[in-house]
Design a protein around this motif. Structure first.
Motif, PDB file in Angstrom:
ATOM      1  N   VAL A   1       0.761  -1.570   0.244  1.00 11.99           N
ATOM      2  CA  VAL A   1       0.423  -0.195  -0.175  1.00 11.99           C
ATOM      3  C   VAL A   1       0.599   1.574   0.101  1.00 11.99           C
ATOM      4  N   LEU A   2       0.449   1.920  -1.291  1.00 11.69           N
ATOM      5  CA  LEU A   2       0.997   3.610  -0.950  1.00 11.69           C
ATOM      6  C   LEU A   2       0.616   4.258   0.152  1.00 11.69           C
ATOM      7  N   GLN A   3       1.315   5.555   0.240  1.00  9.89           N
ATOM      8  CA  GLN A   3       0.519   6.497   0.827  1.00  9.89           C
ATOM      9  C   GLN A   3       1.131   8.135   0.385  1.00  9.89           C
ATOM     10  N   PHE A   4       0.155   9.143   0.106  1.00 14.99           N
ATOM     11  CA  PHE A   4       0.333  10.609  -0.438  1.00 14.99           C
ATOM     12  C   PHE A   4       0.361  11.237   0.357  1.00 14.99           C
ATOM     13  N   VAL A   5       0.963  12.527   0.234  1.00 15.32           N
ATOM     14  CA  VAL A   5       0.135  13.582   1.116  1.00 15.32           C
ATOM     15  C   VAL A   5      -1.168  14.116   0.990  1.00 15.32           C
ATOM     16  N   ALA A   6      -2.225  14.509   1.372  1.00 14.33           N
ATOM     17  CA  ALA A   6      -2.988  14.840   0.450  1.00 14.33           C
ATOM     18  C   ALA A   6      -3.323  16.101   1.604  1.00 14.33           C
ATOM     19  N   ILE A   7      -4.006  17.256   0.940  1.00 20.61           N
ATOM     20  CA  ILE A   7      -4.539  18.821   1.925  1.00 20.61           C
ATOM     21  C   ILE A   7      -6.270  18.259   0.967  1.00 20.61           C
ATOM     22  N   GLN A   8      -6.976  18.922   2.635  1.00 18.76           N
ATOM     23  CA  GLN A   8      -8.123  19.360   2.607  1.00 18.76           C
ATOM     24  C   GLN A   8      -8.359  21.028   1.560  1.00 18.76           C
ATOM     25  N   ARG A   9      -8.973  20.796   0.619  1.00 14.67           N
ATOM     26  CA  ARG A   9      -8.681  22.676   0.229  1.00 14.67           C
ATOM     27  C   ARG A   9      -9.730  23.271   0.990  1.00 14.67           C
TER      28      ARG A   9
ATOM     29  N   CYS B   1      -5.853   4.137  -2.812  1.00 13.96           N
ATOM     30  CA  CYS B   1      -6.536   3.293  -3.163  1.00 13.96           C
ATOM     31  C   CYS B   1      -7.971   3.695  -4.063  1.00 13.96           C
ATOM     32  N   SER B   2      -8.582   2.602  -4.606  1.00 14.69           N
ATOM     33  CA  SER B   2      -9.471   3.128  -5.833  1.00 14.69           C
ATOM     34  C   SER B   2     -10.900   4.219  -4.789  1.00 14.69           C
ATOM     35  N   LYS B   3     -11.226   3.866  -3.765  1.00 16.55           N
ATOM     36  CA  LYS B   3     -12.438   4.464  -2.898  1.00 16.55           C
ATOM     37  C   LYS B   3     -11.699   6.056  -2.762  1.00 16.55           C
ATOM     38  N   CYS B   4     -10.838   6.211  -3.035  1.00 22.80           N
ATOM     39  CA  CYS B   4     -10.155   7.914  -2.793  1.00 22.80           C
ATOM     40  C   CYS B   4     -10.714   8.953  -3.683  1.00 22.80           C
ATOM     41  N   SER B   5     -11.376   9.666  -3.033  1.00 26.88           N
ATOM     42  CA  SER B   5     -11.975  10.789  -3.363  1.00 26.88           C
ATOM     43  C   SER B   5     -11.345  11.575  -3.831  1.00 26.88           C
ATOM     44  N   LEU B   6     -11.195  12.793  -4.222  1.00 26.71           N
ATOM     45  CA  LEU B   6     -10.209  13.580  -4.856  1.00 26.71           C
ATOM     46  C   LEU B   6     -11.029  15.187  -5.762  1.00 26.71           C
TER      47      LEU B   6
ATOM     48  N   ALA C   1     -11.174  18.068  -8.314  1.00 25.03           N
ATOM     49  CA  ALA C   1     -10.353  17.277 -10.255  1.00 25.03           C
ATOM     50  C   ALA C   1     -10.430  16.483 -10.491  1.00 25.03           C
ATOM     51  N   SER C   2      -8.904  16.344 -11.364  1.00 24.08           N
ATOM     52  CA  SER C   2      -9.042  15.382 -11.894  1.00 24.08           C
ATOM     53  C   SER C   2      -7.756  14.080 -10.945  1.00 24.08           C
ATOM     54  N   HIS C   3      -7.566  14.632 -10.028  1.00 24.77           N
ATOM     55  CA  HIS C   3      -6.888  14.201  -9.147  1.00 24.77           C
ATOM     56  C   HIS C   3      -6.841  12.933  -8.497  1.00 24.77           C
ATOM     57  N   ALA C   4      -7.552  11.937  -9.019  1.00 24.18           N
ATOM     58  CA  ALA C   4      -7.822  10.284  -8.262  1.00 24.18           C
ATOM     59  C   ALA C   4      -6.988   9.307  -9.236  1.00 24.18           C
ATOM     60  N   SER C   5      -7.412  10.213 -10.835  1.00 23.86           N
ATOM     61  CA  SER C   5      -6.431   9.842 -12.163  1.00 23.86           C
ATOM     62  C   SER C   5      -5.498   9.250 -11.672  1.00 23.86           C
ATOM     63  N   PHE C   6      -4.855  10.878 -11.210  1.00 30.48           N
ATOM     64  CA  PHE C   6      -3.353  11.100 -11.475  1.00 30.48           C
ATOM     65  C   PHE C   6      -3.128  10.332 -10.311  1.00 30.48           C
ATOM     66  N   ILE C   7      -3.417   9.567  -9.095  1.00 31.02           N
ATOM     67  CA  ILE C   7      -3.078   8.795  -8.144  1.00 31.02           C
ATOM     68  C   ILE C   7      -3.028   7.745  -8.407  1.00 31.02           C
ATOM     69  N   LYS C   8      -4.008   7.299  -9.055  1.00 32.15           N
ATOM     70  CA  LYS C   8      -4.131   5.891  -9.636  1.00 32.15           C
ATOM     71  C   LYS C   8      -3.024   5.778 -11.141  1.00 32.15           C
ATOM     72  N   LEU C   9      -2.499   6.696 -11.120  1.00 30.13           N
ATOM     73  CA  LEU C   9      -1.377   6.628 -12.720  1.00 30.13           C
ATOM     74  C   LEU C   9      -0.029   5.687 -11.838  1.00 30.13           C
ATOM     75  N   VAL C  10      -0.197   6.564 -10.532  1.00 26.69           N
ATOM     76  CA  VAL C  10       1.124   6.273  -9.835  1.00 26.69           C
ATOM     77  C   VAL C  10       0.857   4.464  -8.677  1.00 26.69           C
ATOM     78  N   ALA C  11       0.343   4.513  -8.850  1.00 28.28           N
ATOM     79  CA  ALA C  11       0.232   3.260  -8.732  1.00 28.28           C
ATOM     80  C   ALA C  11       0.496   2.024  -9.355  1.00 28.28           C
ATOM     81  N   GLU C  12      -0.112   2.614 -10.446  1.00 28.79           N
ATOM     82  CA  GLU C  12       0.194   1.897 -11.353  1.00 28.79           C
ATOM     83  C   GLU C  12       2.119   1.936 -11.558  1.00 28.79           C
ATOM     84  N   LYS C  13       2.118   3.083 -11.399  1.00 29.33           N
ATOM     85  CA  LYS C  13       3.261   3.098 -12.072  1.00 29.33           C
ATOM     86  C   LYS C  13       5.047   1.939 -10.995  1.00 29.33           C
ATOM     87  N   HIS C  14       4.471   2.158  -9.634  1.00 30.21           N
ATOM     88  CA  HIS C  14       4.862   1.508  -8.104  1.00 30.21           C
ATOM     89  C   HIS C  14       4.187   0.345  -7.943  1.00 30.21           C
TER      90      HIS C  14
END
Ligand code: RP5
Ligand code: MG
Ligand code: MG
Length: 280
Positions: free
Chosen positions: A138-146, A256-261, A263-276
């Motif tokens: 499992v990867l973790q990333f730094v998220a902020i709340q806008r 994880c796929s349940k991340c609700s983020l 704009a398009s941010h969830a799709s970027f995070i998915k790409l990162v998960a795939e790369k790793h």
């Protein structure tokens, strides 16, 4: 380019302005739609002529050079040449139900950068944690709340005129996730960690249009999403996260796929998960 959805959010963010309803089959400019009468809206904060915004197109002497590097302002799109109708740029992803600039400063593309800072999730003993279903780490990333909408997001921001995108990535991460604007000078130890993190080989994850709720028919977001990964955990484990600027909260979030983020941010995070080859 994927069809935009969040760019049709109505009412327009931060306002009561209702977008002209655009059904999915009418988003594309190539579909004739003579009845289309979008509302014009440019937010008061943009009309107040802040330094980060263009002037109204009717201003005499203001002649932006679209599809070009215009002085220090990058008006080229990552999506290729965009159309300019009656001296006004047209959103390459299609209709949004609003004309003008809304909350965005630039006519045409508004360039941003999104730093995706990742580490492996570890248990109390420092052992990498795997997802029980996929068996993948499992990867973790730094998220902020806008602060503007309350949604969780990557701590990204606008590229200043003439700024190198690598500088934007680091600056926005420091401002939004380390609260650097409120600190005279970062702690020596933190500065060293940030330096080490951002001097690693960056991994370009995505470059192009963002499905941002602030987009209009004439102004839209584009970004470069870049991943900096700390495979050892040594750089990031003790990084003192503290929300700042347009971020209200900051935290590590499991990828994880349940991340609700935002704009398009969830799709970027998915790409990162795939790369790793991480769990998604
Ligand atoms: C999104 O808006 C980009 O992906 C980036 O995260 C963000 C930049 O705008 P601000 O955070 O500066 O409002 O489209
Ligand atoms: Mg910012
Ligand atoms: Mg931001």
């Amino acid at each position: 380019m994927a069809a935009h959805v969040k760019a049709l959010t109505s009412p327009y963010p931060g306002s009561q302005v209702k977008r002209w309803p655009v059904p999915p089959e009418k988003v594309s400019w190539s579909v004739e739609w003579p009845e289309y009468q979008p509302v014009e809206y440019t937010a008061p904060s943009v009309l107040a002529k802040p330094p980060w915004a263009d002037l109204p197109l009717s201003t005499s002497g203001f002649c932006p050079r679209f599809n070009a590097l215009d002085g220090k302002v990058q008006r080229e799109s990552f999506e290729g040449t965009y159309q300019v109708e009656d001296s006004t740029p047209r959103n390459p992803a299609g209709r949004t139900g609003v004309t003008g600039r809304g909350l965005l400063g630039r006519w045409g593309p508004n360039h941003a950068a999104d730093p995706i800072i990742t580490r492996w999730k570890r248990d109390a003993d420092g052992k990498a944690v795997s997802d029980p279903d996929s068996g993948k780490p499992v990867l973790q990333f730094v998220a902020i709340q806008r602060k503007d909408c309350g949604q969780w997001a990557i701590p990204g921001g606008m590229v200043d005129p003439g700024e190198l995108v690598t500088a934007t990535l680091r600056r926005e991460f420091c401002e939004e996730a380390l609260n650097s604007l409120e600190k005279d000078k970062g702690e020596k130890d933190t500065e060293k960690k940030v330096q080490d993190l951002f001097s690693q080989e960056p991994l370009l994850v995505y470059k192009g249009y963002v499905d941002d709720p602030r987009n209009t028919d004439n102004s839209w977001m584009e970004t470069q999403a870049v991943n900096y990964h700390d495979g050892t955990g040594r750089l990031l484990d003790l990084l003192p996260l503290e929300a700042g600027d347009d971020a209200g909260k900051v935290t590590w979030v499991d990828v994880c796929s349940k991340c609700s983020l935002y704009a398009s941010h969830a799709s970027f995070i998915k790409l990162v998960a795939e790369k790793h080859d991480a769990s998604w």
